[in-house]
Design a protein around this motif. Structure first.
Motif, PDB file in Angstrom:
ATOM      1  N   GLU A  32      20.981   5.113  -6.125  1.00  0.00           N
ATOM      2  CA  GLU A  32      21.954   5.877  -6.913  1.00  0.00           C
ATOM      3  C   GLU A  32      23.265   5.121  -7.097  1.00  0.00           C
ATOM      4  O   GLU A  32      24.163   5.587  -7.782  1.00  0.00           O
TER       5      GLU A  32
ATOM      6  N   HIS B  26      21.958  17.272 -15.881  1.00  0.00           N
ATOM      7  CA  HIS B  26      22.309  15.932 -16.349  1.00  0.00           C
ATOM      8  C   HIS B  26      21.086  15.126 -16.785  1.00  0.00           C
ATOM      9  O   HIS B  26      21.189  14.277 -17.673  1.00  0.00           O
TER      10      HIS B  26
ATOM     11  N   ARG C  68      19.891  12.287  -8.943  1.00  0.00           N
ATOM     12  CA  ARG C  68      21.168  12.947  -9.258  1.00  0.00           C
ATOM     13  C   ARG C  68      21.380  14.158  -8.344  1.00  0.00           C
ATOM     14  O   ARG C  68      22.510  14.458  -7.937  1.00  0.00           O
TER      15      ARG C  68
ATOM     16  N   GLY D 245      21.437  18.152 -11.089  1.00  0.00           N
ATOM     17  CA  GLY D 245      20.457  17.105 -11.355  1.00  0.00           C
ATOM     18  C   GLY D 245      19.627  17.395 -12.585  1.00  0.00           C
ATOM     19  O   GLY D 245      19.389  16.508 -13.417  1.00  0.00           O
TER      20      GLY D 245
END
Length: 740
Positions: free
Chosen positions: A726, A648, A627, A645
């Protein structure tokens, strides 16, 4: 990969009834196969290429009667000197005669004929020889053996049957269910929905059921050690829950972003599912890599656990989307269900449209005051002190690591009150610790004359060796070509002096002519296994660290991020070893884990721990740092990307780590010290790696490195394939279709 998984997720959700039916059939089919085809597990640890194993193979070929399992019955009279009376001798001889009536016993040695009586005339040892190996001894034979001497005990004597014949498979009972219960509570708190928590747990249980059933179905053709199924159960359950958690969490967020149900599932499997596949692959590779050590029982353990992890990944990316389709909006807390415009129930099982709903604003909103964001801002603000404290703290925890000693388990560390432990303690009490770790010297000549000539030389050399208490008279094979001499050390089987003695004896008899002289026995086997595993440990550690750098370089397109991850992994391993040594070997806080007797760690624990923790460490690294990279690539500063990052990912990674710790920790409550130490080390390792390394040191280092963390030479960037973990290419393709 993300695009392929996106399509697989949507297809599994739309055809959820078919997918669920297929997995149900697989579960039932493998369950029936396991019930009808499963074979016995093995408690022995063979080690091809070692002297002790060559000696056992030679005995099995030339002297089968001496190659079977052995037992030792310790007898204690009510008073000193009683074994010197005719009445006392009659009691012991009756016990020996009773032992010969046990099914599978080929003979029991009268202790008065071989001098196996203590100087005070109160203790005696009866050696019992079985006609098969310990793994082939049935439960009925074992029960009959344990009941030997019941009449004498009624008269006030103490009779304690023991020996390798009593080695049994550790039982998995209700204690580890506590870990599963804690994991379920964590899921409920994380999701705020009983349906989401229950569905995630159900998915994991189906996966571990399929994996374990398949493992036992193969046990008839593959020899499993007693610990292999336990390890497979530990890992399969833990990663199964975690992988389902990651996909469910991303699906819920996609629903709140306004996506239709099938699109939410597809993107969840395409993004979080990609990370699951990568994380699972690293665990499987690390476990399968145990085969490079070339130790059969360790290879089987690694492959068995790798198999259950593979099943957990397959279940997560196929069955989980199907279950999400059945659950509908109930995966969300009640207060948020009404905000979702499109119900999962509206998805058509037979629909084949490939529409992509436009991204909507997150209905739930992004709470940047959540703990993950606040923790990230704190860590990045004080990054230098955080790094120093974290590294120094883990370094202090690792201090006991150099003192680590390895061995195979012996009766001296068995649970207090168990039959092997009672027998071991009684032998130690009456004769000394050396009698619990007997060695065996095998002398094999080309003919009976050569063997007969070598026996006196071997006996004299062994008797002159320091730390030898006694050498028993030789037992000869029927043809006289093979002889077996028992050697009793002065020290116990796990004493460092006994290890030195093994090497000294081998050096002393190495020059014997016209005969092969080999040292074996349970104690010698344990020493050989431990030494070979110790030699293989640096090689395997280097392989794992190198693999982690290569894999993370593929994922994050960076040089420094993989190096940082590998160094963090080394910190985790060192600290975990240190704490485990302090508790299980040195005995600090041993009562808290229910450990009766501290002792050396099981030989294969360090190398197994490295393989498992490597996979789990990369798991958390991917879910947090991916992230960070995603936000950095989309224009955020390196500092803000680090905070995003963590913000989350912190909640999900925290829940995943707590689940892992709960599942592994549940095995600490088992009586078996080997399983107890494995569960403890894995739980501690996950806690250190998740909370200290990945969620504290990693964001601090990433903040310190700034945009330099994402540097990669252009030539290397062009050479490396893009795995798109990702889902950047997937999102670009979907957004392009929406625009069109």
């Amino acid at each position: 990969m993300a695009t392929l998984l996106y399509r697989l997720g949507r297809s599994s959700m739309r055809r959820r009834r078919l997918v669920a039916a297929i997995w149900l059939v697989v579960l039932v089919g493998l369950g029936l196969a396991a019930a009808t085809l499963s074979g016995p597990t093995a408690s022995n640890f063979t080690m091809p290429g070692t002297e002790s194993q060559r000696a056992l193979d030679l005995l099995d070929e030339q002297f089968p009667a001496a190659a079977g399992a052995t037992g030792t019955i310790a007898v204690k009279a009510p008073a000193d000197g009683q074994l010197g009376t005719p009445e006392g001798q009659a009691v012991v001889q009756t016990i020996a005669q009773e032992a010969t009536t046990v099914p599978g016993v080929v003979g029991a040695v009268d202790p008065f004929q071989v001098g196996a009586v203590s100087p005070d005339g109160r203790y005696a040892l009866i050696q019992v020889q079985f006609n098969t190996g310990a793994d082939a001894v049935t439960d009925e034979q074992r029960d009959a053996y344990e009941k030997v001497g019941a009449q004498a005990e009624a008269q006030g004597w103490q009779v304690a049957p023991g020996g390798e014949v009593l080695n049994t498979e550790p039982e998995v009972g209700s204690t580890e269910a506590l870990g599963v219960a804690v994991a379920l509570v964590v899921l409920v708190v994380t999701f705020g929905s009983l349906v989401a928590a229950g569905m995630t747990m159900l998915n994991a249980l189906i996966g571990v059921g399929v994996g374990m059933a398949g493992l036992f179905a193969l046990s008839n053709v593959v020899e499993l050690t007693t610990t292999a199924p336990i390890l497979a159960l530990m890992l399969g359950l833990a990663v199964g829950i975690d992988y389902s958690l990651f996909i469910t969490s991303r699906y819920r967020q996609n629903l709140l972003d306004g996506l239709p149900a099938d699109e939410a599932v597809g993107r969840a499997v395409g993004t979080a599912g990609s990370a699951v596949v990568f994380a699972g692959a690293t665990v499987v590779i690390a476990l399968a890599g145990l085969a490079v050590v070339n130790i059969p029982f360790l290879t089987v353990m690694g492959l068995a656990a790798a198999g259950t992890v593979t099943v957990a990944v397959l279940v997560a990316i196929t069955l989980q989307p199907a279950l999400l389709g059945f659950a509908g909006r109930r995966v969300l807390p009640r207060r948020l269900r009404s905000t979702v415009a499109v119900s999962t129930d509206d998805a058509d099982d037979d629909a084949t449209t490939d529409r992509a709903a436009p991204e909507a604003a997150t209905l739930a909103g992004e709470n940047r005051s959540a703990f993950g964001f606040r923790w990230a801002r704190l860590v990045t603000r004080f990054r230098v002190p955080v790094i120093l404290v974290g590294v120094l703290g883990l370094g202090l925890l690792a201090l006991p690591t150099p003192d680590m000693r390895l061995s195979l388990p012996d009766a001296g560390t068995a649970p207090a009150g168990s039959a092997p432990r009672v027998s071991n303690d009684l032998i130690t009490e009456g004769f000394g610790p050396g009698f619990t770790g007997r060695l065996a010297v095998v002398v094999a000549g080309d003919d009976a004359q050569a063997t007969a000539a070598a026996i006196p030389q071997v006996t004299a050399l062994v008797q002159r060796t320091e730390n030898v208490l006694a050498v028993a008279p030789p037992q000869l094979s029927p043809d006289g070509r093979t002889a077996l001499l028992g050697v009793i050390p002065q020290t116990g089987p796990t004493d460092p002096a006994t290890e030195t003695l093994v090497h000294d004896i081998r050096a002393a008899v190495g020059g014997i002519q016209n005969a092969d002289v080999l040292l074996t026995g349970v104690t010698a086997i344990g020493i050989d296994v431990s030494e070979k595993l110790t030699d293989a440990l640096p090689i395997y550690l280097g392989l794992v660290v190198g693999l982690s750098i290569l894999l993370l370089m593929l994922v994050f397109r960076s040089l420094l991020v993989p190096v940082k991850a590998a160094l963090g992994f080394l910190l985790t391993v060192a600290a975990t070893f240190g704490i485990t040594v302090a508790v299980f070997q040195q005995g600090h806080l041993a009562d808290l884990v229910g450990l009766d007797t501290p002792g050396p760690l099981i030989s294969f624990l360090p190398i197994l721990l490295i393989g498992i923790l490597f996979g789990l460490a990369m798991d958390y690294e991917v879910f947090l740092v991916s992230r960070m990279r995603e936000d950095f690539v989309h224009g955020d500063t390196a500092h803000q990307a680090t905070i995003n990052g963590m913000g989350h990912g912190a909640r999900v990674v925290t829940a995943a780590a707590l689940i892992m710790i709960s599942v592994f920790g549940g095995f600490v409550f088992l009586d078996d010290p080997v399983i107890k130490s494995m569960g403890f080390a894995l739980a501690i390792g996950v806690a250190i790696d998740a909370f200290v390394v990945r969620m504290t040191i990693v964001p601090a280092v990433m903040s310190l490195l700034g945009k330099r963390a994402w540097w990669l030479p252009r030539w290397l960037d062009r050479a490396l394939p893009n795995v798109d973990i990702e889902g950047e290419q997937l999102r670009a393709r979907l957004n392009a279709k929406v625009t069109v």
